[in-house]
Design an enzyme around this catalytic site. Structure first.
Site, short mmCIF file in Angstrom:
data_model
loop_
_atom_site.label_atom_id
_atom_site.label_comp_id
_atom_site.label_asym_id
_atom_site.label_seq_id
_atom_site.Cartn_x
_atom_site.Cartn_y
_atom_site.Cartn_z
N ASP A 202 0.94 -1.24 0.10
CA ASP A 202 -0.03 -0.09 -0.13
C ASP A 202 0.94 1.33 -0.07
O ASP A 202 1.73 1.47 1.12
CB ASP A 202 -0.89 0.05 1.19
CG ASP A 202 -1.94 1.07 1.53
OD1 ASP A 202 -1.88 2.27 0.63
OD2 ASP A 202 -2.32 1.14 2.57
N HIS A 375 -4.14 4.68 6.37
CA HIS A 375 -2.76 3.85 5.37
C HIS A 375 -1.53 4.30 6.13
O HIS A 375 -1.40 5.25 6.67
CB HIS A 375 -2.90 4.70 4.34
CG HIS A 375 -4.13 4.24 3.35
ND1 HIS A 375 -4.35 2.94 2.64
CD2 HIS A 375 -5.12 4.61 3.29
CE1 HIS A 375 -5.75 2.91 2.24
NE2 HIS A 375 -6.28 4.04 2.60
#
Lengths: 559, 559
Positions: A202, A375
């Site tokens: 990610d 994130h």
């Protein structure tokens, strides 16, 4: 160089191929296709939301071309978590073959099943959990707990004879998550020790330095907002952010307020989360909206959708003063406990301004810490690389600026340039004899969903929409009698979106009639030529007169 | 309550009226009209940039209705500084009366004069300076130095027999400005001691706590970026931000690089700034672009427009790989030393991603401190109120969220609720006997500039553009012979922006012909009724078939 890649060669025997269909060079429509020994494994299948350049489009799907001729080769779709950019395109893939097994955690599967019900698809579901394994054809899957902004998120390790690929899914490393489920660094370390040949990770927050602030830190902020609110409280968040909503419920209980859920997806998802034991609701806390609106405002919290400024959402309607049941009054407090997804800024600020205009105090992430990202920022990405020590990294889930930043993080963590594969949608990576490299690319298109249809709106329609939307059009219809070559009715002019002045084109009409007369005087001409004359005459006139370029649509009818 | 205001009563004798035509409830088209004893004074006359809901529009002007019947009453237009949202609409006002005196500082007037030359207007300019005064009819003007993101910005005090109004213009309180020109708190204190009846003050950053970081702090950041850049450097900023560009030039000189200015407005404005002694350019530092592109990349800095992601700007073209002279190569460093104006996020990130894709390292305000705002945050607004102690505050230059935040700051600074006037565009404030209050509102429209025309595009055209832009249209033409009531040619169908499938409407055509036949069989009907039949038939079919709502344009021609 990206953009000059050619079609990939055949996959060497014993090799593992990865084609990222979406999510590289963009945030959205995440989908990777793995191939080993003729069999395919899909990881995630999400949607991308359109930008202004894609007007009128509802959703953008990954381009399924790579798999649509080989649907029978697909062993399974692994879903890392339940966000739309990871599961939103599943119904469209399952329209092509409904019995592809969907592999995911309990909450993820519950969300995708609810979505599929709306599409009248009954899926084949394979529930897995962190620490568990599943075999799909030649792919040996192992699931790893990761922490994200939705419960029950998983990373997946894919073991094949070609080597091991690990996909983090979306993750961060909150050290104090509400549910105690930490990103399992031990598992990443163990996988790393055994050898990770290719890590897909990610990249969303790779530009952001440091480490995330804990989700838990939002509790005290909400506490003080609740303590200071004298009238009605409205809190808006993503309808899948169970832990954020949990904290709102906790504060409501603490401050003696009842809670009503507002918005279809909020009611549905929180129902699912409660059923699965992921959301803990004190008895009697939740009340229906009509009951809440009848209660004294200081005893109520509304938990609402619309945190991204969607004009038709519950909060969007409240801000516009058009919600059927909720009227904002001076002294109300509205909290947007949510991110601001890039591209939504104008819409979100419109909602905030609408609420402020009506007298509400609006608390949002730029005025108080009511949101933390889901994130991993650069510090955590570096940490993951140190722990997992992958042989190769393919940064995923990011725009180019994020992918580059992730590559810079990898360099800091000691990966050599050849260990980091920078790629965009369609790029093909082969893992052969322990070495991963870019071998080519497949063409990737944008597949648009508009209304009921998939794929009939393409670049041609969008180009027309952009011109029509910016400049409007003028249509001119000429009726001719082919036998005599004469114009048998006045030229008919129709225009929309060009000017509010009904006479805007009046002078052009005379010019057109004159041009047609001149042309016809020179002898017989066909309809195509007459249409050209009309187009040129009007085009020049409108450009000279207005410096604008509306779409010009000449039609010559023969009677 | 806002929105329920009625037309204002006549201004009482001896009273001062303020009508804010723009900039309240929006960032842009700042313009205030003051009236005393039948005479008018305008402060600023700027443009607003359109949002997505105003497709195809170039600019939005203030609604001049209030002044256009009274142009001879206008004593002057005071321009606080040279930004577009303060001077951009001057040419359109001067189209109505060219000899309205423009009052402003030297740099402001130089910028507005350059703009007016393009419109072929020769203005009457009245140059003033900080500390100076000017009398315009019954308005006694006094100018106060303020610090902003453009040199030579002024606040203005307007003394009238009704009392004193002070307008801050755009300001902040940088304590170490590059040119040493501080916001003159002493002047504000002196005016306050003498009595400020109404203060109009910049609300842009009222949501932001604390104080600004000095413009000077950007120098060391640029220094380290320059030190680390191995190849070409490109720095993008607003073309009016003289001090930001000055710091780039200083770093270029320090690091032995030459500078080329790229982009028309950059070249023009820096020329003006240099001429007026506001920009200091070491001899030989500037080179023409063609010379710069021929030099070794490590010896060059390009200073470019395009910091807001404008696709046709110099930087926009570089990011898209379409600039005629500059090609981005891996290893180049691009600095966006600029704000990110709300609404431009998508465009700016597209440029950043385009540059990153081509291999450039992109430094922007989210990754390094290469920008500071030009507007006073809450701490400075509070300080101003403490120093100036106005009897009333009218927060200006802000969206509703900013105006409310400014009101909250005022409350903290000890102003009572009745001392703070919250208003939006069109609201009329009268100062009578030392008391300022909202007395009504005048209707305010959006005046759109599109191409050469002003005002012909209105809500009707925009509504049509929005539908056309989202859904496209389908036009159907029926040719009838009125005498016999028969359709004399096949129904003609033309569609744009709806579908890439040319046969998308084929089934509808048969339905329309059928519907027309049925209608005509029932007896004679007029064209209007036939058009209705076409519209309904197609509308229902397209909604059922596609769940979309294109614009449907039926035309019935009689031959």
């Amino acid at each position: 160089m990206i953009g000059q890649l050619t079609a990939p060669p055949p996959l060497p025997a014993g090799g593992l191929r990865v084609v990222a269909l979406g999510g590289l060079g963009e945030i959205g429509r995440n989908m990777a296709v793995l191939e080993f020994d003729g069999r395919l494994l899909v990881i995630d299948c999400g949607v991308l939301f359109p930008e202004a350049e894609q007007p009128g489009v509802d959703l953008i799907l990954p381009d399924f071309s790579v798999v649509e001729d080989r649907l029978d080769d697909v062993e399974a779709v692994v879903l890392t978590h339940g966000h739309e950019d990871h599961i939103g395109a599943v119904p469209y893939l399952l329209r092509l073959r409904a019995d592809i097994p969907l592999v995911g955690s309990r909450f993820t599967l519950a969300l995708v099943a609810a979505k599929l019900r709306e599409h009248r698809i009954v899926p084949e579901l394979v529930e897995v959990a962190a620490g568990g394994t599943h075999r799909a054809g030649p792919f040996d899957l192992e699931f790893v707990c990761v922490n994200h902004s939705i419960p029950d998120a998983l990373a997946v390790a894919v073991h094949t004879p070609a080597g091991t690929l690990v996909h983090t899914g979306d993750f961060k490393m909150d050290q104090l998550p509400l549910d105690g489920k930490l990103t399992d660094l031990g598992a990443f370390a163990r996988l790393g020790a055994a050898g990770i040949d290719l890590l897909l990770a990610d990249s969303t927050n790779a530009e952001v330095p440091g480490f995330v602030t804990s989700e838990r830190s939002i509790g005290p902020v909400l506490d003080s907002v609740f303590a200071g609110a004298e009238q009605r409280l409205i809190v808006s968040s993503f309808a899948s952010h169970v832990h954020r909503i949990q904290q709102v419920l906790d504060q409501a209980a603490k401050h003696g307020r009842r809670v009503a859920l507002v918005g279809r997806s909020m009611v549905r998802n929180m129902g699912v989360a409660q059923e699965l034991g992921l959301l803990h609701v004190p008895p009697g806390l939740l009340v229906p909206l009509d009951e809440a609106t009848a209660m004294p405002p200081e005893q109520v919290v509304l938990v609402s959708t619309g945190s991204q400024g969607e004009p038709l959402s519950a909060l969007g309607r409240m801000a516009a003063g058009t919600h059927a049941h909720v009227t904002i009054t001076p002294g109300d407090t509205v909290v947007l406990a949510s991110s601001l997804v890039p591209g939504n800024e104008t819409a979100v600020y419109r909602v905030i301004n609408g609420l402020a205009r009506l007298g509400a105090t609006v608390v949002h992430k730029e005025t108080a810490r009511v949101h933390v990202s889901g994130h991993a920022p650069a510090g955590e990405l570096r940490l993951l690389l140190q722990v997992a020590r992958p042989r190769h990294l393919l940064p995923v889930h990011g725009e180019w600026r994020h992918l580059r930043a992730h590559a810079a993080v990898a360099a800091e963590a000691g990966l050599a340039p050849e260990q980091v594969l920078l790629a965009e949608d369609g790029v093909v990576v082969d893992l052969v004899d322990g070495v991963a490299s870019v071998v080519g690319a497949v063409p990737i298109g944008n597949v648009y969903v508009d209304g009921l249809n998939v794929g009939d709106v393409g670049e041609e329609s969008l180009q027309a929409r952009r011109i029509l939307g910016d400049e409007g059009f003028v249509a001119l219809t000429v009726v001719v009698e082919p036998a005599t070559g004469t114009v048998v009715a006045p030229v008919h002019l129709s225009s929309r979106g060009f000017s509010d002045d009904p006479e805007a084109f009046a002078p052009a009409l005379a010019l057109v009639e004159e041009a047609l007369r001149t042309t016809l005087e020179q002898g017989p001409v066909d309809s195509h030529r007459l249409a050209q004359v009309v187009r040129r005459t009007v085009g020049k006139w409108v450009s000279d007169t207005y410096r604008r370029r509306p779409m010009i649509i000449p039609t010559v009818l023969e009677v």
